[in-house]
Design a protein around this motif. Structure first.
Motif, PDB file in Angstrom:
ATOM      1  N   SER A 134      -7.734  95.318 129.709  1.00  0.00           N
ATOM      2  CA  SER A 134      -8.718  94.346 129.231  1.00  0.00           C
ATOM      3  C   SER A 134      -8.124  93.590 128.046  1.00  0.00           C
ATOM      4  CB  SER A 134      -9.992  95.067 128.781  1.00  0.00           C
ATOM      5  OG  SER A 134      -9.682  95.917 127.677  1.00  0.00           O
ATOM      6  N   VAL A 135      -8.775  92.511 127.708  1.00  0.00           N
ATOM      7  CA  VAL A 135      -8.338  91.758 126.532  1.00  0.00           C
ATOM      8  C   VAL A 135      -8.527  92.612 125.274  1.00  0.00           C
ATOM      9  CG1 VAL A 135      -8.819  89.703 125.135  1.00  0.00           C
ATOM     10  CG2 VAL A 135      -8.724  89.533 127.628  1.00  0.00           C
ATOM     11  N   GLN A 136      -9.607  93.387 125.268  1.00  0.00           N
ATOM     12  CA  GLN A 136      -9.849  94.290 124.129  1.00  0.00           C
ATOM     13  C   GLN A 136      -8.665  95.235 123.930  1.00  0.00           C
ATOM     14  OE1 GLN A 136     -12.694  94.371 121.965  1.00  0.00           O
ATOM     15  NE2 GLN A 136     -11.207  95.597 120.826  1.00  0.00           N
ATOM     16  N   GLU A 137      -8.181  95.791 125.037  1.00  0.00           N
ATOM     17  CA  GLU A 137      -7.058  96.730 124.908  1.00  0.00           C
ATOM     18  C   GLU A 137      -5.751  96.025 124.574  1.00  0.00           C
ATOM     19  OE1 GLU A 137      -8.515 100.590 127.505  1.00  0.00           O
ATOM     20  OE2 GLU A 137      -6.998  99.276 128.381  1.00  0.00           O
ATOM     21  N   MET A 138      -5.620  94.761 124.953  1.00  0.00           N
ATOM     22  CA  MET A 138      -4.432  93.999 124.534  1.00  0.00           C
ATOM     23  C   MET A 138      -4.356  94.025 123.008  1.00  0.00           C
ATOM     24  SD  MET A 138      -2.427  92.664 126.900  1.00  0.00           S
ATOM     25  CE  MET A 138      -1.735  91.026 126.744  1.00  0.00           C
ATOM     26  N   ALA A 139      -5.513  93.932 122.372  1.00  0.00           N
ATOM     27  CA  ALA A 139      -5.550  93.993 120.905  1.00  0.00           C
ATOM     28  C   ALA A 139      -5.393  95.433 120.417  1.00  0.00           C
ATOM     29  CB  ALA A 139      -6.857  93.395 120.400  1.00  0.00           C
ATOM     30  N   ASP A 140      -6.204  96.328 120.947  1.00  0.00           N
ATOM     31  CA  ASP A 140      -6.215  97.710 120.434  1.00  0.00           C
ATOM     32  C   ASP A 140      -4.856  98.398 120.562  1.00  0.00           C
ATOM     33  OD1 ASP A 140      -8.870  97.344 119.903  1.00  0.00           O
ATOM     34  OD2 ASP A 140      -9.603  98.474 121.639  1.00  0.00           O
ATOM     35  N   PHE A 141      -4.172  98.146 121.663  1.00  0.00           N
ATOM     36  CA  PHE A 141      -2.916  98.863 121.906  1.00  0.00           C
ATOM     37  C   PHE A 141      -1.778  98.400 120.988  1.00  0.00           C
ATOM     38  CE2 PHE A 141      -3.880 100.412 126.519  1.00  0.00           C
ATOM     39  CZ  PHE A 141      -4.961 101.120 126.008  1.00  0.00           C
ATOM     40  N   VAL A 142      -1.967  97.253 120.347  1.00  0.00           N
ATOM     41  CA  VAL A 142      -0.968  96.820 119.365  1.00  0.00           C
ATOM     42  C   VAL A 142      -0.977  97.791 118.179  1.00  0.00           C
ATOM     43  CG1 VAL A 142      -0.368  95.010 117.706  1.00  0.00           C
ATOM     44  CG2 VAL A 142      -1.011  94.406 120.048  1.00  0.00           C
ATOM     45  N   PHE A 143      -2.182  98.125 117.721  1.00  0.00           N
ATOM     46  CA  PHE A 143      -2.296  99.074 116.597  1.00  0.00           C
ATOM     47  C   PHE A 143      -1.759 100.437 117.013  1.00  0.00           C
ATOM     48  CE2 PHE A 143      -5.537  95.850 116.033  1.00  0.00           C
ATOM     49  CZ  PHE A 143      -5.399  95.509 114.693  1.00  0.00           C
ATOM     50  N   LEU A 144      -2.200 100.883 118.189  1.00  0.00           N
ATOM     51  CA  LEU A 144      -1.745 102.181 118.702  1.00  0.00           C
ATOM     52  C   LEU A 144      -0.232 102.174 118.921  1.00  0.00           C
ATOM     53  CD1 LEU A 144      -2.345 104.998 119.935  1.00  0.00           C
ATOM     54  CD2 LEU A 144      -2.764 103.836 122.132  1.00  0.00           C
ATOM     55  N   GLY A 145       0.267 101.074 119.451  1.00  0.00           N
ATOM     56  CA  GLY A 145       1.692 100.961 119.751  1.00  0.00           C
ATOM     57  C   GLY A 145       2.553 101.095 118.500  1.00  0.00           C
ATOM     58  N   PHE A 146       2.182 100.364 117.465  1.00  0.00           N
ATOM     59  CA  PHE A 146       2.948 100.457 116.211  1.00  0.00           C
ATOM     60  C   PHE A 146       2.881 101.879 115.634  1.00  0.00           C
ATOM     61  CE2 PHE A 146       2.535  95.661 115.523  1.00  0.00           C
ATOM     62  CZ  PHE A 146       3.890  95.430 115.662  1.00  0.00           C
ATOM     63  N   GLU A 147       1.687 102.463 115.747  1.00  0.00           N
ATOM     64  CA  GLU A 147       1.494 103.820 115.210  1.00  0.00           C
ATOM     65  C   GLU A 147       2.400 104.818 115.932  1.00  0.00           C
ATOM     66  OE1 GLU A 147      -2.269 106.580 115.515  1.00  0.00           O
ATOM     67  OE2 GLU A 147      -2.829 104.602 114.731  1.00  0.00           O
ATOM     68  N   LEU A 148       2.409 104.747 117.258  1.00  0.00           N
ATOM     69  CA  LEU A 148       3.240 105.674 118.043  1.00  0.00           C
ATOM     70  C   LEU A 148       4.725 105.407 117.816  1.00  0.00           C
ATOM     71  CD1 LEU A 148       1.264 105.725 121.427  1.00  0.00           C
ATOM     72  CD2 LEU A 148       1.370 107.557 119.722  1.00  0.00           C
ATOM     73  N   ALA A 149       5.077 104.138 117.702  1.00  0.00           N
ATOM     74  CA  ALA A 149       6.487 103.786 117.481  1.00  0.00           C
ATOM     75  C   ALA A 149       6.980 104.417 116.183  1.00  0.00           C
ATOM     76  CB  ALA A 149       6.643 102.271 117.445  1.00  0.00           C
ATOM     77  N   ASP A 150       6.179 104.309 115.140  1.00  0.00           N
ATOM     78  CA  ASP A 150       6.569 104.885 113.851  1.00  0.00           C
ATOM     79  C   ASP A 150       6.559 106.411 113.896  1.00  0.00           C
ATOM     80  OD1 ASP A 150       7.130 102.590 112.411  1.00  0.00           O
ATOM     81  OD2 ASP A 150       5.045 102.280 111.822  1.00  0.00           O
TER      82      ASP A 150
END
Lengths: 268, 354
Positions: free
Chosen positions: B145-161
């Motif tokens: 969803s478009v919502q997850e396009m946004a939400d997963f950016v935060f999650l993505g950076f968090e997991l990457a770090d």
């Protein structure tokens, strides 16, 4: 001279007094260099270490190593460094410099890395006027992979992939990188130096010093080509390579400044 | 969480806005349809609100700029679509080996080759099995969803770090281009200290080196083993999935991203007809919800993946099921999105043949 006499000669007695006139540059590690005897890379490394020390900028300097003979540059330079993929040093340096604009960033690349696989990254970095120093070691050959033709291999020069000599009708002419990038507005300082004589080493040192110093001006890319030698793959003794540089390399790749900042450009 | 604002946005724009809110320091990108809105949005917004935006000369350059900036300790992102992501594979392999945290987004279009600019899920293999050379994994998040396009950016950076590992958001041309409501929340974005980053050597520490070169076999194997250990940890801790009517399901659909939206509708239609159909939607494609599928197997008579490709994730489902129940795949390619009715017909056909 027998071994005993040699030992006597090399033994320093306490009574003798020596004046220290040369020592390992502070920012070179104790690691033994892997370069072949007579190779210009070691001299170029030394100059970088000396200049970084002279400017007192090691806490603000980040280097980028290439793929090629200098792939292990970070083993010898006691400086924060990144090892880039083949040809991508200028892109990696762009990434570093853009997020750390107050730091000094330099790349150290060979002719295959910079002028063949990485020519797009090189030209675009210079065209954007990235405030980085590009140190380009041109020894007219692929050293690490043991002697294949480089974009800078001289016409007629024999390599393992031009065994009958570089035929410019099918293999093209060697690229003159300084002359290629100097017209770009983003190029601030472009010079070609060499490290095969003491005089040239001093000039190359001065160029590297300027190249790093100019970075604080934020006015564009500094590009220093260093004509170097490759005794192993040129199939010559180190002494013969000096002759080859003088008689064959320098006539095609003339030494000296290709683009220098005007006095008014040197103001902050 | 406190709501910051609610907007109607394209998936690509929502992702770009989220990157700014997630305090992304630098973005490097190159235009390619259907994701150019990210580069455009950030060129317009991030440059003004603070942050580096640079249009690179190629995807090859942008991924290596990511390498440099991530190695210098910055929070960085690049986005592209399938052919561009292919060009980034070399860089991704280096980034994975050098263990640099960063966020990569693939707005998947149809392939192979130049293919089509229409949505596809043809890059599943490339995304989840490494993609470039050597043994490595990306953490792969699949928004639907478009919502997850946004939400997963935060999650993505968090997991990457958290894992010092590149994270890939695998979206597609439909999710990237469609407009939906998206809610932005007030978040406490924390960026960790990166003592390993190359920022200039200080006397109190050894020099920092970012490299993927380990020429001694023994050293290389140690690096491989430590990466493997990290991947095991990721597999143990970061599996994310969603279920629809899976608890009592006799037949299971497995679908991610856009296909999971369609499959949700298929489950509703099937249930209406009295068919005990459920949906498992992997949110993380790597790590894959293998264990959850194993748990569901005893109650199931069959499973079907719905993918916009020739059948890629179906291999992971088959591995999880391990021959215990029949598994099939239904997919459309070329940028064609299957309709729920079409999928339901295939489900019924599959069931009748079991």
């Amino acid at each position: 001279m027998n071994e005993e006499k040699l030992e006597q000669q090399n033994t320093v007695t306490e009574e003798e007094e020596f004046e220290l006139i040369y020592e390992r540059p502070v920012h070179l590690t104790e690691t033994r260099l892997h370069y072949c005897p007579g190779c210009g890379h070691s001299t170029a490394h030394k100059l970088i270490a000396e200049v970084v020390h002279e400017l007192g900028i090691v806490t603000k300097t980040i280097g980028v190593a290439p793929v090629g003979c200098a792939v292990f540059a970070y083993d010898y330079l006691n400086i924060d460094m990144q090892e880039a993929a083949h040809g991508r040093a200028c892109a990696v340096a762009t990434g570093i410099k853009r997020v750390l604009p107050d730091k000094y960033v330099f790349t150290y690349q060979g002719d295959g890395d910079l002028a063949a696989i990485g020519i797009a990254e090189t030209i675009h970095a210079v065209n954007r006027g990235e405030n980085i120093l590009i140190i380009f070691i041109n020894n007219a050959i692929y050293g690490m992979t043991s002697g294949q033709m480089a974009p800078t291999t001289l016409p007629g020069m024999k390599t393992t992939t031009s065994p009958y000599g570089r035929d410019t009708s099918s293999m093209g002419m060697p690229l003159k990188m300084c002359e290629l990038i100097a017209p770009l507005k983003g190029a601030f300082y472009v010079t070609r130096q060499a490290v095969h004589t003491a005089t040239n080493v001093r000039k190359a040192r001065k160029a590297i010093l300027n190249g790093l110093k100019y970075q604080t001006l934020g006015k564009g890319t500094c590009f220093i080509e260093i004509i170097s030698n490759c005794p192993s793959n040129w199939k010559m003794t180190p002494v013969q390579t000096i002759d080859f540089i003088e008689k064959d390399m320098i006539p095609y790749y003339p030494l000296g400044d290709v683009k220098v900042p005007k006095p008014e450009d040197l103001k902050q | 969480m406190e709501i910051l604002e609610t907007k109607l946005m394209k998936g690509n724009e929502a992702l770009a806005e989220a990157a700014i809110q997630a305090k992304c320091d630098a973005y490097f990108g190159y235009p390619i349809t259907p994701q150019s809105e990210v580069l455009e949005y950030l060129s317009r917004e991030m440059t003004v609100r603070g942050g580096v935006v640079l249009q690179a000369e190629s995807e090859v350059a942008s991924i290596n700029m990511i390498y440099g900036a991530a190695g210098a300790g910055a929070r960085v992102m690049t986005t592209s679509s399938s052919p561009g992501i292919s060009l980034m594979q070399e860089g991704l392999s280096y980034i994975a080996s050098a263990q640099l945290p960063c966020l990569i987004v693939n707005v998947n279009r149809g392939g192979p080759g130049l293919g089509t600019i229409q949505p596809s899920q043809g890059d599943y293999f490339q995304s989840t099995k490494g993609g470039g050379h050597g043994d490595y994994r990306l953490i792969v998040l699949a928004p639907n969803s478009v919502q997850e396009m946004a939400d997963f950016v935060f999650l993505g950076f968090e997991l990457a770090d958290k894992y010092r590992n590149p994270v890939l958001i695998l979206s597609d041309g439909a999710i990237g281009q469609m407009m939906e409501k998206v809610v932005f929340y007030k978040r406490d974005v924390v960026k960790p200290e990166k003592s390993w980053a190359t920022t200039g050597k200080h006397p109190h520490r050894e020099r920092n080196i970012i490299t993927s070169l380990f020429i001694q076999p023994e050293k290389m194997e140690q690096v491989n083993l430590s990466l493997l250990k990290k991947y095991k940890e990721i597999e143990a801790n970061e599996v994310r999935y969603e279920e629809v009517n899976a608890k009592d399901a006799e037949f299971l659909l497995v679908a991610y991203g856009l296909s999971s939206r369609i499959s949700h509708k298929v489950v509703d239609l099937a249930r209406h007809k009295g068919l005990k159909l459920g949906l498992l939607r992997p949110i993380t494609l790597y790590p894959f919800p293998t264990k959850r599928i194993e748990e569901l197997v005893p109650q199931l008579k069959g499973a079907m993946t719905v993918e916009m490709n020739a059948g890629q994730m179906v291999e992971d489902v088959r591995l999880a099921v391990n021959g215990k129940i029949p598994v099939t795949h239904y997919g459309r390619m070329g940028g064609i999105i299957p309709s729920p009715e079409e999928v339901l017909e295939k489900v019924e056909e599959f069931i009748s043949n079991i």
